[in-house]
Design a protein around this motif. Structure first.
Motif, PDB file in Angstrom:
ATOM      1  N   VAL A 174       0.875  -1.180   0.000  1.00 58.06           N
ATOM      2  CA  VAL A 174       0.000   0.000   0.000  1.00 58.06           C
ATOM      3  C   VAL A 174       0.908   1.226   0.000  1.00 58.06           C
ATOM      4  CG1 VAL A 174      -1.699   1.309   1.323  1.00 58.06           C
ATOM      5  CG2 VAL A 174      -1.866  -1.180   1.213  1.00 58.06           C
ATOM      6  N   GLN A 175       0.853   1.976  -1.089  1.00 61.44           N
ATOM      7  CA  GLN A 175       1.759   3.112  -1.232  1.00 61.44           C
ATOM      8  C   GLN A 175       1.079   4.407  -0.815  1.00 61.44           C
ATOM      9  OE1 GLN A 175       3.518   3.306  -5.084  1.00 61.44           O
ATOM     10  NE2 GLN A 175       2.927   1.209  -5.564  1.00 61.44           N
ATOM     11  N   PHE A 176       1.906   5.387  -0.606  1.00 57.70           N
ATOM     12  CA  PHE A 176       1.307   6.701  -0.343  1.00 57.70           C
ATOM     13  C   PHE A 176       2.213   7.794  -0.874  1.00 57.70           C
ATOM     14  CE2 PHE A 176       3.357   5.020   3.476  1.00 57.70           C
ATOM     15  CZ  PHE A 176       4.368   5.939   3.663  1.00 57.70           C
ATOM     16  N   GLY A 177       1.620   8.937  -1.101  1.00 58.11           N
ATOM     17  CA  GLY A 177       2.351  10.059  -1.669  1.00 58.11           C
ATOM     18  C   GLY A 177       3.093  10.857  -0.605  1.00 58.11           C
ATOM     19  N   THR A 178       3.681  11.951  -1.027  1.00 56.26           N
ATOM     20  CA  THR A 178       4.487  12.767  -0.107  1.00 56.26           C
ATOM     21  C   THR A 178       3.653  13.864   0.549  1.00 56.26           C
ATOM     22  OG1 THR A 178       5.154  13.940  -2.081  1.00 56.26           O
ATOM     23  CG2 THR A 178       6.802  12.554  -1.066  1.00 56.26           C
ATOM     24  N   VAL A 179       4.321  14.647   1.356  1.00 54.23           N
ATOM     25  CA  VAL A 179       3.648  15.715   2.088  1.00 54.23           C
ATOM     26  C   VAL A 179       4.233  17.056   1.641  1.00 54.23           C
ATOM     27  CG1 VAL A 179       3.047  16.578   4.377  1.00 54.23           C
ATOM     28  CG2 VAL A 179       3.458  14.137   4.046  1.00 54.23           C
ATOM     29  N   PHE A 180       3.337  17.990   1.384  1.00 58.31           N
ATOM     30  CA  PHE A 180       3.757  19.334   0.990  1.00 58.31           C
ATOM     31  C   PHE A 180       3.449  20.326   2.106  1.00 58.31           C
ATOM     32  CE2 PHE A 180       3.404  17.102  -2.945  1.00 58.31           C
ATOM     33  CZ  PHE A 180       4.355  17.673  -3.777  1.00 58.31           C
ATOM     34  N   ASP A 181       4.252  21.358   2.199  1.00 57.86           N
ATOM     35  CA  ASP A 181       3.919  22.403   3.174  1.00 57.86           C
ATOM     36  C   ASP A 181       2.892  23.359   2.565  1.00 57.86           C
ATOM     37  OD1 ASP A 181       5.296  24.192   1.544  1.00 57.86           O
ATOM     38  OD2 ASP A 181       7.097  24.231   2.812  1.00 57.86           O
ATOM     39  N   ALA A 182       2.408  24.289   3.368  1.00 61.06           N
ATOM     40  CA  ALA A 182       1.329  25.167   2.914  1.00 61.06           C
ATOM     41  C   ALA A 182       1.753  26.010   1.714  1.00 61.06           C
ATOM     42  CB  ALA A 182       0.850  26.055   4.064  1.00 61.06           C
ATOM     43  N   GLN A 183       3.073  26.166   1.518  1.00 65.45           N
ATOM     44  CA  GLN A 183       3.573  26.937   0.370  1.00 65.45           C
ATOM     45  C   GLN A 183       3.702  26.058  -0.882  1.00 65.45           C
ATOM     46  OE1 GLN A 183       5.106  27.457   3.585  1.00 65.45           O
ATOM     47  NE2 GLN A 183       3.607  29.115   3.604  1.00 65.45           N
ATOM     48  N   GLY A 184       3.323  24.795  -0.753  1.00 59.25           N
ATOM     49  CA  GLY A 184       3.374  23.913  -1.911  1.00 59.25           C
ATOM     50  C   GLY A 184       4.719  23.247  -2.138  1.00 59.25           C
ATOM     51  N   GLN A 185       5.603  23.327  -1.159  1.00 56.82           N
ATOM     52  CA  GLN A 185       6.911  22.686  -1.286  1.00 56.82           C
ATOM     53  C   GLN A 185       6.889  21.319  -0.610  1.00 56.82           C
ATOM     54  OE1 GLN A 185       9.541  23.984  -2.957  1.00 56.82           O
ATOM     55  NE2 GLN A 185       8.144  25.659  -3.498  1.00 56.82           N
ATOM     56  N   PRO A 186       7.445  20.303  -1.280  1.00 55.91           N
ATOM     57  CA  PRO A 186       7.517  19.002  -0.616  1.00 55.91           C
ATOM     58  C   PRO A 186       8.420  19.086   0.612  1.00 55.91           C
ATOM     59  CG  PRO A 186       8.730  18.966  -2.699  1.00 55.91           C
ATOM     60  CD  PRO A 186       8.019  20.281  -2.636  1.00 55.91           C
ATOM     61  N   LEU A 187       8.034  18.433   1.678  1.00 58.56           N
ATOM     62  CA  LEU A 187       8.855  18.466   2.886  1.00 58.56           C
ATOM     63  C   LEU A 187      10.109  17.636   2.646  1.00 58.56           C
ATOM     64  CD1 LEU A 187       6.222  17.912   5.701  1.00 58.56           C
ATOM     65  CD2 LEU A 187       6.948  20.032   4.637  1.00 58.56           C
ATOM     66  N   SER A 188      11.242  18.199   2.979  1.00 53.51           N
ATOM     67  CA  SER A 188      12.464  17.416   2.853  1.00 53.51           C
ATOM     68  C   SER A 188      13.511  17.926   3.830  1.00 53.51           C
ATOM     69  CB  SER A 188      12.995  17.448   1.420  1.00 53.51           C
ATOM     70  OG  SER A 188      13.841  18.556   1.226  1.00 53.51           O
ATOM     71  N   THR A 189      14.344  16.998   4.268  1.00 54.36           N
ATOM     72  CA  THR A 189      15.383  17.358   5.226  1.00 54.36           C
ATOM     73  C   THR A 189      16.340  18.353   4.581  1.00 54.36           C
ATOM     74  OG1 THR A 189      15.221  15.036   5.793  1.00 54.36           O
ATOM     75  CG2 THR A 189      16.898  16.284   6.921  1.00 54.36           C
ATOM     76  N   ARG A 190      16.642  18.090   3.321  1.00 52.17           N
ATOM     77  CA  ARG A 190      17.583  18.943   2.613  1.00 52.17           C
ATOM     78  C   ARG A 190      17.053  20.372   2.491  1.00 52.17           C
ATOM     79  NH1 ARG A 190      17.944  19.093  -2.509  1.00 52.17           N
ATOM     80  NH2 ARG A 190      16.585  17.291  -2.714  1.00 52.17           N
ATOM     81  N   ARG A 191      15.781  20.474   2.183  1.00 48.11           N
ATOM     82  CA  ARG A 191      15.176  21.797   2.036  1.00 48.11           C
ATOM     83  C   ARG A 191      15.037  22.510   3.382  1.00 48.11           C
ATOM     84  NH1 ARG A 191      11.901  20.146  -1.778  1.00 48.11           N
ATOM     85  NH2 ARG A 191      12.042  21.357  -3.670  1.00 48.11           N
ATOM     86  N   GLY A 192      15.076  21.715   4.440  1.00 47.18           N
ATOM     87  CA  GLY A 192      14.979  22.316   5.765  1.00 47.18           C
ATOM     88  C   GLY A 192      13.549  22.566   6.222  1.00 47.18           C
ATOM     89  N   ASN A 193      12.572  22.046   5.473  1.00 46.35           N
ATOM     90  CA  ASN A 193      11.185  22.248   5.921  1.00 46.35           C
ATOM     91  C   ASN A 193      10.569  20.943   6.438  1.00 46.35           C
ATOM     92  OD1 ASN A 193      10.970  20.906   3.519  1.00 46.35           O
ATOM     93  ND2 ASN A 193       9.334  22.188   2.679  1.00 46.35           N
TER      94      ASN A 193
END
Ligand code: ARG
Length: 581
Positions: free
Chosen positions: A364-383
């Motif tokens: 069972v797969q699932f998609g990613t999570v975006f912040d309210a600004q529409g950016q995918p959450l990522s450690t590298r991005r810092g969000n």
């Protein structure tokens, strides 16, 4: 299990069969199109072709020939061209559905389709010495809901948290902790410190060969069972579980097992030998064990040339262990889409080895999570968002909503309700749509009191409960304000009442459907429609000020059933309900 709507289907089916005009295999009753005022329809095309008559003619003849028993749930039969439409009897609908909901109570919607069958649900599965990232958070929430759903459907469920507690990285973790000392913080903060230790050590390792050697040495010692290495490793597992447990508790997440990858370490040799013996893998010249490309799935390793095993090797062992230990009909893995290929390779290999032919293996797969600004959450991005802080923020924001809605609640209750509402908002945001879609962390939407949010559903539940409380207060007795008297419930004839009743009758079907499709959103949808239907009913049909005492009682019963069914639906999603808010 036969709930009211199931019985209705059975009765319609039987009545059609009894006419002797439609062969059993052509009695395909269906849900009619949305604009058709009926609960079921029989398209007569196929049967008419076989009988050599025009479909509308057959439909009319069937309508005449139908015989219905006295206590039937079928209220009206109508011919609409080639279709024969069936509607539920309004009074029967009210009495039977309310009976179902209120007599089954917390188990309304539960079923026995899974009886005698085991389903393994694997979820969360974070890595040791790291905070859970959004992938683990989604897995945790979706997995717990699926576990709840399968249990309700009568399956014997086994939930397992496949902790990432083994692998090469432990050499680095151990070496880093030995050098820099154990973190002093608690909960997720401790894990954050461990992450920092790990990163620092790995970076320095690239330039200092000695550090690299040291990590390698720890890795080897751990594998060889050296007591000090073992102890340090156990400490890292414990501190991770401790940190995660706080979050699991808040989310109502539980596991039957937390075997973790390390549990399978001693099975590595057997797995590799079996894969080789079955011809599913071969040993390469360099000593590594390779599973060749097959059906467009790229080749992969089961053993490295240095003898080390991999994540995949442990996953194969996990399947074999689960088959042996639990004899499941189905194994479900709730893991993000980036691991799709991994699971396709795993399932193909297990089958090539001759296992699990009558077992469903499901990713069972699932998609990613975006912040309210529409950016995918990522450690590298810092969000990146971590679970403890996420839940804390949700609760804090929920508190503000409650402060505004109901400033008079006692302080302790405010805090309790804020926890229920905040955590519910996070959970629902993960479950209200197909899991494969991406989700967005948009607090206004998540905590909206009138949109498709847990808050709105919890609010609807609390509203039902407050009406019922008011009714008992008014009466000044402990007498229940509701009834199961069919004659009284027959008064629920208004369109809004009938519509809500029909919808409550569909709950068991929604639960089955959610299970069959690995889709908690089917239940979320059902809850949302329930709340909206309740809103319409509440607007059109005065409850406490109903025209007669009998109608008031009947409506209060409908309110009680709505509350119960909503609570059951939300429970399956892993969301609690407040009595007031
Ligand atoms: N620990 C893994 C990760 O964080 C997820 C494990 C998924 N389950 C499995 N059986 N491979 O990526």
């Amino acid at each position: 299990m036969e709930y009211t709507f199931d019985q209705f289907v059975t009765q319609v089916h039987a009545a059609i069969a009894a006419t002797g005009r439609v062969p059993e295999d052509l009695i395909e009753v269906q849900k009619p199109k949305a604009n058709v005022p009926a609960d079921l329809t029989l398209p007569t095309f196929k049967a008419a072709r076989q009988a050599g008559v025009a479909p509308p003619k057959l439909a009319s003849e069937l309508a005449v020939a139908l015989q219905l028993p006295a206590d039937t749930l079928v209220g009206a039969v109508a011919v609409a061209g080639p279709y024969l439409n069936f509607s539920m009897h309004p009074a029967q609908l009210a009495a039977r559905v309310l009976y179902d909901v209120l007599s089954y109570g917390d188990t309304y919607g539960h079923d026995d389709e899974g009886q005698g069958r085991t389903v393994i649900v694997e979820y969360s599965s974070p890595n040791v010495a790291k905070r859970m990232h959004v992938g683990h958070i989604r897995s945790t929430i979706i997995g717990q809901s699926l576990n709840n759903i399968y249990r309700a459907l009568g399956y014997h469920t086994v939930s397992d948290n496949h902790l990432g507690d083994w692998g090469k990285q432990f050499g680095v973790i151990l070496a880093a902790v030995m050098r820099d000392g154990k973190p002093q913080a608690e909960g997720e903060h401790a894990l954050a410190e461990l992450e920092a230790l790990y990163t620092r050590y790995s970076t320095e390792m690239k330039e200092h060969g000695a550090l690299d050697d040291e990590a390698r040495r720890w890795s080897l010692q751990l594998e060889q069972g050296d007591p000090q290495a073992r102890e340090l490793w156990q400490w890292s597992v414990d501190i991770t579980l401790q940190a995660n447990r706080r979050n699991y508790d808040r989310l109502g997440v539980t596991f039957d097992h937390i075997y973790g990858e390390s549990f399978y370490e001693h099975m590595m040799e057997d797995v590799i030998a079996a894969a080789l013996a079955k011809g599913a893998a071969y040993r390469d010249e360099d000593g590594s064990v390779v599973v060749p490309e097959q059906d467009k799935l790229p080749l992969f390793l089961l053993q490295r040339k240095d003898g080390g095993t991999l994540y995949m090797t442990r996953d194969v062992a996990t399947v074999l262990f689960r088959l042996r230990e639990f004899n499941p009909a189905r194994i479900i893995y709730i893991v993000g889409s980036p691991q799709e290929l991994h699971f396709r390779q795993l399932f193909a290999l297990v089958r090539a080895m001759g296992y699990a032919h009558d077992v469903e293996l499901v990713h069972v797969q699932f998609g990613t999570v975006f912040d309210a600004q529409g950016q995918p959450l990522s450690t590298r991005r810092g969000n990146m968002v971590y679970l403890e802080l996420l839940l804390d923020e949700a609760v804090q924001r929920a508190r503000a909503v409650i402060e505004q809605k109901n400033p008079d609640l006692p302080e302790a209750e405010k805090q309790e309700v804020a926890e229920i509402v905040g955590v519910g908002a996070v959970v629902y945001n993960d479950l209200y749509q197909d899991t494969r879609r991406n989700i967005t962390l948009d607090w206004d939407k998540m905590l909206s009191t009138d949109g498709n949010s847990a808050t709105y559903l919890q609010y609807s539940y609390a509203r039902c409960r407050s009406i019922l409380r008011k009714a008992t207060e008014d009466a000044g007795t402990d007498e229940p304000a509701t009834t199961l008297d069919a004659a009284v419930l027959a008064l629920l004839e208004a369109p809004a009442e009938q519509s809500l009743l029909r919808h409550l009758a569909q709950f068991p079907a929604a639960v089955r459907d959610a299970g069959a499709r690995y889709a908690p959103f089917v239940i979320a949808d059902w809850c949302y429609t329930t709340a909206r239907e309740f809103g319409v009913f509440f607007e059109q049909c005065p409850v406490l000020k109903a025209e007669t005492p009998a109608l008031r009682t009947a409506r209060l019963t409908l309110v009680a059933a709505t509350a119960q069914a909503l609570k059951n639906g939300l429970w399956l999603l892993g969301i609690r309900v407040p009595e007031r808010m």
